[in-house]
Enzyme design. Sequence first.
Site, PDB file in Angstrom:
ATOM      1  CD  GLU A 129      -5.648  11.052   0.967  1.00 13.50           C
ATOM      2  OE1 GLU A 129      -6.941  11.297   0.842  1.00 13.50           O
ATOM      3  OE2 GLU A 129      -4.684  11.556   1.195  1.00 13.50           O
ATOM      4  CD  GLU A 152      -1.496  12.877  -0.366  1.00 12.53           C
ATOM      5  OE1 GLU A 152      -2.228  13.749  -0.282  1.00 12.53           O
ATOM      6  OE2 GLU A 152      -1.727  12.114  -1.541  1.00 12.53           O
TER       7      GLU A 152
END
Length: 376
Positions: free
Chosen positions: A186, A294
Amino acid sequence: MKKILLISFLYGFFSIGTNATNTNEDPKPNDKKATKATIALYQQLNSVSQNGQTIFGHQDDLAYGYHWWGNNSDVKQVTGDYPGLYGWDMGEIGNEKNLDDVLFEDIKKYIKEAYARGGVTTLSWHMINLKEQSSSWDTTRVVHEMLKGGKYHKDFIKKLDLFADFVNDLEVNGEKIPLLFRPWHEHNGSWFWWGGKNVSIEDYKSLWQFTVEYLRDKKKIHHLIYVYSTDAFQTQEEYLERYPGDEYVDVLGFDDYGAFRSYADEAREQWIINELEIVAKLADEKRKICAFTESGLEAVTDDTFFTQKLLPKLNHNKWTKKAAYVMLWRNANYQKEQRDHFYVPYKGHSSAKDFIQFTEDPSILLESDFMKMKEN
Ligand code: BMA
């Protein structure tokens, strides 16, 4: 038939030593010394992807669930089968327990048990901020000083050594268990010290490259498959902004929660399709694998989330079908954390039926489906 075999043999023979991409050959992880089992896992994931199927994964699945702690599985309780992929986090390695209170020794045990059943493991790492000795969410600038010559380089090496010891311990009958490793995730967001405005693009790439080189070349670890995963993005340029290079990445992934939040509009939800298409096309070009690393809807507040939101995105077209796996985040234990922080329905939850239906779709593989696929 024989003629085709001869032609493909000659094609393979003459391609050796040339730079031509041999499109007949199965893709491989970058590590030239990757163990047999690691190459095999990579190729199984590639087959899943080429078949238009997706392995279902769950973070911390075996360690705790909404109502329980220690060696069980919400996925198994609801569906009768384990997830095909398990995520674990290395945050706070060096302590007895990881950042979510799971003993590292237990994680090893769970990984071995899952491997024996045919499951896949992926490791992430919410590493502490080494300057402040705090957490991943402490965005004090530190990456530059973790690189060679920096004040925190030695501390960084110590962490990598701990990680190396951990993965080296994951051995069964003298064979290392192949692992997906997804560090520095991320990174297009600014909530971790390694992401966004907390680091220069060049330093981020160097951090990644150093991590791979140190583990692969110095520690001689050859059972890791490296997974690159951004957070939500809209264009290929954005996706690749901090990409460390083809030689350092084996799987192209992304995380996206925003698209499924209750306040996300239809257009935001459609980002998922665009994201899946971009990673699949890039993976195809680069002869790599892609994955949806995710996602989920916290507390599963929509009882049709799995069949009406997630599944249609994965099965939207030939590109979106290529995600080799999708992983949902952890089911935090309610007693311990006093909050509704779970992504997979637990037994008795109102979305359980929908989840079962989702896992029964032929494109979604739980652990025993993945086992069967490997046997064929
Ligand atoms: C976040 C939350 C946190 C957790 C962290 C690392 O998304 O689930 O509670 O500590 O991941 O697992």
